[in-house]
Design an enzyme around this catalytic site. Sequence first.
Site, PDB file in Angstrom:
ATOM      1  N   GLY A  57       6.592   6.125  -0.276  1.00  0.00           N
ATOM      2  CA  GLY A  57       5.363   7.246  -0.559  1.00  0.00           C
ATOM      3  C   GLY A  57       4.397   6.820  -0.838  1.00  0.00           C
ATOM      4  O   GLY A  57       2.882   7.460  -0.461  1.00  0.00           O
ATOM      5  N   ASN A 113      -2.000  -1.148  -1.974  1.00  0.00           N
ATOM      6  CA  ASN A 113      -2.659  -2.341  -1.130  1.00  0.00           C
ATOM      7  C   ASN A 113      -4.473  -2.226  -2.001  1.00  0.00           C
ATOM      8  O   ASN A 113      -4.942  -1.128  -2.014  1.00  0.00           O
ATOM      9  CB  ASN A 113      -3.284  -2.463   0.090  1.00  0.00           C
ATOM     10  CG  ASN A 113      -1.746  -1.890   1.104  1.00  0.00           C
ATOM     11  OD1 ASN A 113      -1.181  -2.550   1.252  1.00  0.00           O
ATOM     12  ND2 ASN A 113      -2.007  -0.338   1.919  1.00  0.00           N
ATOM     13  N   HIS A 119      -0.083   6.107 -10.455  1.00  0.00           N
ATOM     14  CA  HIS A 119       0.939   5.186 -10.000  1.00  0.00           C
ATOM     15  C   HIS A 119       0.824   4.527  -9.104  1.00  0.00           C
ATOM     16  O   HIS A 119       0.679   2.879 -10.137  1.00  0.00           O
ATOM     17  CB  HIS A 119       1.857   5.377  -9.688  1.00  0.00           C
ATOM     18  CG  HIS A 119       3.199   4.666  -8.976  1.00  0.00           C
ATOM     19  ND1 HIS A 119       4.353   4.281  -9.997  1.00  0.00           N
ATOM     20  CD2 HIS A 119       3.570   3.478  -8.068  1.00  0.00           C
ATOM     21  CE1 HIS A 119       5.323   3.830  -9.767  1.00  0.00           C
ATOM     22  NE2 HIS A 119       4.510   2.771  -8.629  1.00  0.00           N
ATOM     23  N   GLU A 120       0.081   4.816  -7.939  1.00  0.00           N
ATOM     24  CA  GLU A 120      -0.757   3.816  -6.856  1.00  0.00           C
ATOM     25  C   GLU A 120      -2.076   3.025  -8.316  1.00  0.00           C
ATOM     26  O   GLU A 120      -2.496   1.657  -7.183  1.00  0.00           O
ATOM     27  CB  GLU A 120      -0.700   4.473  -5.593  1.00  0.00           C
ATOM     28  CG  GLU A 120       0.493   4.867  -5.254  1.00  0.00           C
ATOM     29  CD  GLU A 120       0.949   3.762  -5.094  1.00  0.00           C
ATOM     30  OE1 GLU A 120       1.021   2.747  -4.394  1.00  0.00           O
ATOM     31  OE2 GLU A 120       2.307   3.927  -5.432  1.00  0.00           O
ATOM     32  N   GLU A 144       6.457  -2.755 -11.061  1.00  0.00           N
ATOM     33  CA  GLU A 144       7.167  -0.821 -10.911  1.00  0.00           C
ATOM     34  C   GLU A 144       7.005  -0.127 -11.473  1.00  0.00           C
ATOM     35  O   GLU A 144       7.537   1.508 -12.499  1.00  0.00           O
ATOM     36  CB  GLU A 144       8.220  -0.652  -9.794  1.00  0.00           C
ATOM     37  CG  GLU A 144       8.104  -1.526  -8.006  1.00  0.00           C
ATOM     38  CD  GLU A 144       6.436  -0.673  -7.456  1.00  0.00           C
ATOM     39  OE1 GLU A 144       6.120   0.705  -8.072  1.00  0.00           O
ATOM     40  OE2 GLU A 144       5.976  -1.435  -6.575  1.00  0.00           O
TER      41      GLU A 144
END
Length: 952
Positions: A326, A330, A362-363, A385
């Site tokens: 998804g 980075n 989330h990222e 996660e």
Amino acid sequence: MANSRRKLIFNIYIGFYCSAVIQICICSQFTSSSIDQFNKDLGAFPVAINGEIFPWHELRLPTMVIPLHYDLFVHPNLTSLDFVASEKIEVLVRDATQFIILHSKDLEIMNVTLQSEEDLRYRKPGRKLTVLSYPAHEQIALLIPEKLMADLRYSVAIDFQAKLADGFEGFYKSTYRTLGGETRTIAVTDFEPTRARMAFPCFDEPLFKANFSIKIRRESRHVALSNMPKVKTIELEGGLLEDHFETTVKMSTYLVAYIVCDFNSVSGTASSGVKVSIHAAPDKWSQTHYALEASLKLLDFYENYFDIHYPLAKLDLVAIPDFESGAMENWGLVTYRETSLLFDPKTSSTSDKLWVTRVIAHELAHQWFGNLVTMEWWNDIWLNEGFATYMELISVNVTYPELQFDDDFLDMCFEVIKRDSLNSSHPLSNQAETSTHIKEMFDAVSYKKGACILNMLKDFLSEEKFKKGIIHYLKKFSYRNAKNDDLWSSLSDDCLESDSTSGGFCYSDSKPASNTLTFLQENVEVKQMMATWTLQKGIPLVVVNREGRSLRLQQERFLNGVFKEDPEWGALQERYLWHIPVTYSTSSSNAIHRHILKSKTDTLDLPEKTSWVKFNVDSNGYYIVHYEGHGWDQLITLLNQNHTVLRPKDRISLIHDAFQLVSAGRLTLDKALDLTHYLQHETSIPALLKGLEYLELFYHITERRNVSDVTENLKHYLLQYFKPVIDMQSWCDKGSVWERRLRSALLKLACYLNHAPCIQKATELFSQWMESSGKLNIPTDVLKIVYSVGAQTTAGWNYLLEQYELSLSGAEKNKILYALSTSKHQEKLMKLIELGMEGKVIKTQDLAALLHAIARNPKGQQLAWNFVKENWIHLLKKFELGSFPIRMIISGTTSHFSSKDELQEVKLFFESLKAQGSHLEIFQIVLETISKNIKWLEKNLPTLRNWLLISI
């Protein structure tokens, strides 16, 4: 001859083996007898690709040499699809050694030189090093003629080149088509977990954090992006440009990123001054604006919540045309699948909007959890996660309350319970050594169970105290690595160091928060409690037996598909014990009562007489509850008399737990189905949809097994029972998020069941859409339904495929592809698979989801399964073993099977793969799931048949 050379090399580098193998002090001299002894141990060391001894036999790298700084230069050629590169790695020698072990995969190493600090000071040329390669461990050894001395720094210079990878890992090529039909290529990296080694030789483990200075050479028509802001661009001969980027903060190799592309962007500035930019292919630029709005909101939220500024000057989010997962976090350059970042108001539904918001949340959470503080090793990937998934809930609830994410989070916990209640599950913190095993750790247990137990812990400690513990953890371990126990210590320290009061309890600011205490007097330690949730697999079942004012509690391991009377049940229960923070409410008060169940059995005394007891208030706990005796009857009566007495989430959890208990043989199916009778009066849409979900599931199970009488009766029951609410639905995009989602779910079901008014309206809208040449804006909430009905005719199917090629919206393409997969014609389904394998019209990234969708179509289930069996080798050329697509393909084409013949067929296929060296955890999961399906039908099909006959 080869063996003599191997012994010679071995003897030369024996100085290190003395330390690494037998763990004694490094020796400067060795006796011949010592060497003879090591020669006897030659078999313990692998053989390099050139036949010489490779001086390291572990999968993990040694720690005698650690990286401090990488100076990396990369020049990708987007015409010849390859790249040349060089790097200088500054290393610190911690223990004397005569070789350096690095990771490298599919790179051609052309030259390696070593310079000492003295060499650099006096500009002496480097000494050329011999390189040995051991591909099985993806490692290279740099052999050094003279011993590297401890506590000194050295510089290793490496020249290398490689092809841009064909898949989705390392430094790979991605393509997209412009509106004019031109195919353009970009180069992009994706390194997590173990693929930085495909782009540059490195110490590719999360513990080896370093700083990176990156330079990228490119053509003028392209732009280059990397983790940090660009410092300068140098013009070179031939029209080439070279971009230099600021040196990164200290970070792990899997977070390094760079892209060469021709994308356009939209930018904004966060409250703290961070520049945020969304990048996409030029023709999709108009779909970037929602992502920018969400990113700015979420970045502001996280900086305030964590009380730690985002440490970089910029944050880029990039929509990649070909992307396996998804998104990828980075640091400073977050990459996304297009459907996870771009939002098209004309074709993206409310569910699509929630998905984009969640993935961005989330990222961005990872910029702190994972990037700033990183797990020591992949066995604790759940720390990254699970936390990022949990923070989706916290951040989206605050920044976008209208998306009503709370109930979705609950559903996510229910989803992982299905997986975690199988014996083939694994602990959150689990051993992982090989690249394949590490990839397998990126699963529902790590993401979703991790998030659910964190939510339970937050409820136990109180939100305020939990937040303080998180901040303490992040600040203490910034730019460092941490493990499970470090988190529990931070949460415990927060209580013990700053919040203890003289009463022996731990409050936040010396004030109890909503009856939430940490029971210090009862010696409850966070670490001790959470070890029971992270170091053992599975989920507990709390059995409640009420006798008057006494509650007898018992905990067991909940096992889906294994009944108490089965011979293996007892052995599967041994040594399982959780510290369960149970909560319960009663008819006599609004209070939430709390207790920690630390033993197999316990007894609670109620202060007053009560007509009902409901455990796991608001489903914050990660456990299932079974009410023995008359417990379920009392709750069913309560729901029928006045369901609003119970909280909406408690009604949802009752429905969920009841049907899970049926699968474990602890509750009869008719009892669980009786519980759903009250749904005609249900006012909570998530609760209504949860009940509908199970009924729809039973319909698909019986339809796939061709149990025609039950299928027909269940169809009749669904359309009759839900007719009032189906008839209320309009074909528009109006209402709250849950009203819109109810509309989508009900109309999708109604049309699937060939409900005449639904088919008529969908057909009418599809015809109008075709007549407008695809320009008519169909309401996004019903778009997938309209397309699916339209796909049932040959003309409609062909037109949809044409529109799929032309569409610039990933959200619309997903809806069209799903619709195409519902065709009843196998030749059309086979054409879709062929297009997915070819990878042009249907991108390879979508192949796994396509096979999954076709396998769910009764007309396509055998077709998809046969294709996987016959094309396994070809699939492995597209996706790595252990990768998410491979696991999705295996599970998606088999886990719905429910006959003994199918089980045997799948078992034989898996055995043939194991014989070829392919062994995955998903094999056992699938076999256990099919066995569970068989058992469910054998036990419950007669009950379902009889219940329907009574109910319709």
